[in-house]
Design an enzyme around this catalytic site. Sequence first.
Site, short mmCIF file in Angstrom:
data_model
loop_
_atom_site.label_atom_id
_atom_site.label_comp_id
_atom_site.label_asym_id
_atom_site.label_seq_id
_atom_site.Cartn_x
_atom_site.Cartn_y
_atom_site.Cartn_z
N HIS A 1 0.85 -1.16 0.01
CA HIS A 1 0.17 0.02 -0.09
C HIS A 1 0.87 1.37 -0.05
O HIS A 1 1.52 1.49 0.93
CB HIS A 1 -0.91 0.12 1.09
CG HIS A 1 -2.21 0.98 1.07
ND1 HIS A 1 -3.30 0.44 1.24
CD2 HIS A 1 -2.37 2.25 0.89
CE1 HIS A 1 -4.37 1.42 1.14
NE2 HIS A 1 -3.46 2.43 0.63
N LEU A 2 0.89 2.00 -1.20
CA LEU A 2 1.51 3.05 -1.26
C LEU A 2 1.37 4.29 -0.31
O LEU A 2 0.24 4.42 0.25
CB LEU A 2 1.27 3.60 -2.45
CG LEU A 2 2.09 4.96 -3.16
CD1 LEU A 2 3.44 4.83 -3.29
CD2 LEU A 2 1.50 5.80 -4.65
N HIS A 3 2.26 5.02 0.26
CA HIS A 3 2.20 5.91 1.17
C HIS A 3 3.45 6.66 1.23
O HIS A 3 4.52 6.25 1.12
CB HIS A 3 2.00 5.16 2.88
CG HIS A 3 2.97 4.38 3.32
ND1 HIS A 3 3.18 3.08 2.74
CD2 HIS A 3 3.94 4.43 4.08
CE1 HIS A 3 4.13 2.52 3.45
NE2 HIS A 3 4.66 3.33 4.44
N TRP A 4 3.27 8.09 1.99
CA TRP A 4 4.33 8.94 2.09
C TRP A 4 4.71 9.15 3.50
O TRP A 4 3.80 9.18 4.33
CB TRP A 4 3.91 10.18 1.59
CG TRP A 4 4.03 10.29 0.06
CD1 TRP A 4 5.03 11.15 -0.78
CD2 TRP A 4 3.18 9.93 -1.03
NE1 TRP A 4 4.66 11.16 -2.01
CE2 TRP A 4 3.51 10.39 -2.28
CE3 TRP A 4 1.93 9.05 -1.00
CZ2 TRP A 4 2.89 9.77 -3.32
CZ3 TRP A 4 1.38 8.87 -2.13
CH2 TRP A 4 1.69 9.06 -3.44
#
Length: 168
Positions: A119-122
Amino acid sequence: MERLWAGWRMAYVGKAAKPKSGCLFCAFGRKRPALGNLLLAESPLTLVMLNLYPYNIGHVMVAPRRHIAALSAITAEEAVDLTSWLGRLERAIRKEYKPHGFNLGVNLGRPAGAGVPGHLHWHVVPRWNGDTNFMPVTGGTKVLPESLDRTYRRLKRALDATASRRAR
């Protein structure tokens, strides 16, 4: 080449290497913002939460609500919403904590350091001149001068204020 060792990180890396059941960000997507769960804000496309294991005070994560693993999978609408939240966070953190700078990062895949690789996250990490000291290196610990509860309250108030200014 000189190397800087952060041996305290191995405990996190070892834990991250073990498969986890479910997705942290998808689980947060089913919650409402509250102090007890560290979810600061949400929109139909984006989730904003404090990091439970912060590198620095005010360490926040921003993720698309949709379960995607790659930057190339983001829609234009998601990109605008995510970027808007990153900007709001920068303003809120600057107002509340007055950092000297920021680290913004995306880790794509477990070898790149992603604790939740699917899950993409910054990561948004405020930084201050001299905020790295002997404690993480020699003591194997990071000293944060404020509890997560207090950080949550301060950032929630500051983020809410950025929403009020945008509505005018």
